[in-house]
Design an enzyme around this catalytic site. Structure first.
Site: not given
Ligand SMILES: [Zn+2]
Length: 129
Positions: A22, A67, A69, A80
């Site tokens: 990630e 961020h 995925h 999250d």
């Protein structure tokens, strides 16, 4: 709210090169435009660790988070959503294949919000004589 095209491109590239790990960072804005990504140091692979690194950041002047995925599923996890609620109003999740249409912006409650992509003239490019 808007995001500079160059900043979005940077996020997509960084997410792509981080995969299968990630990528995570904080978003910073200039006026109404998201222009900067504050990288989170020492982010390890895996959903939980990337999120935890964001939790550990001090409260710097940022308006949200970003961020990736790597799986391509851009739905926010429960971790999250908890992060979104604490760390600003705008939260971008990028998913594979990391192109201009594989990202989603959420607000602090996890609702999708529209982020306009704009051409932003960064200071370095200005011709101030
Ligand atoms: Zn996530």
């Amino acid at each position: 709210m808007k995001i500079a095209k160059d900043t979005l491109m940077f996020i997509l590239e960084a997410s792509k090169s981080s995969a299968p790990d990630e990528f995570a960072g904080m978003l910073s804005a200039t006026g109404e435009v998201i222009t900067d990504v504050v990288l989170v140091p020492g982010t390890e692979s895996g959903e939980t660790s990337a999120v935890m690194q964001l939790f550990m950041l001090p409260n710097i002047s940022t308006i949200g988070t970003v961020h990736s995925h790597p799986s391509g599923n851009r739905r926010p996890s429960s971790e999250d959503l908890e992060l979104f609620d604490r760390k600003g109003m705008y939260h971008i999740i990028v998913g594979a294949p990391f192109n201009e249409s594989s990202w989603t912006c959420y607000d602090n409650k996890g609702e999708q919000v529209r982020l306009e992509v704009v051409d932003y003239k960064f200071k370095e490019e200005e011709d101030n004589w």
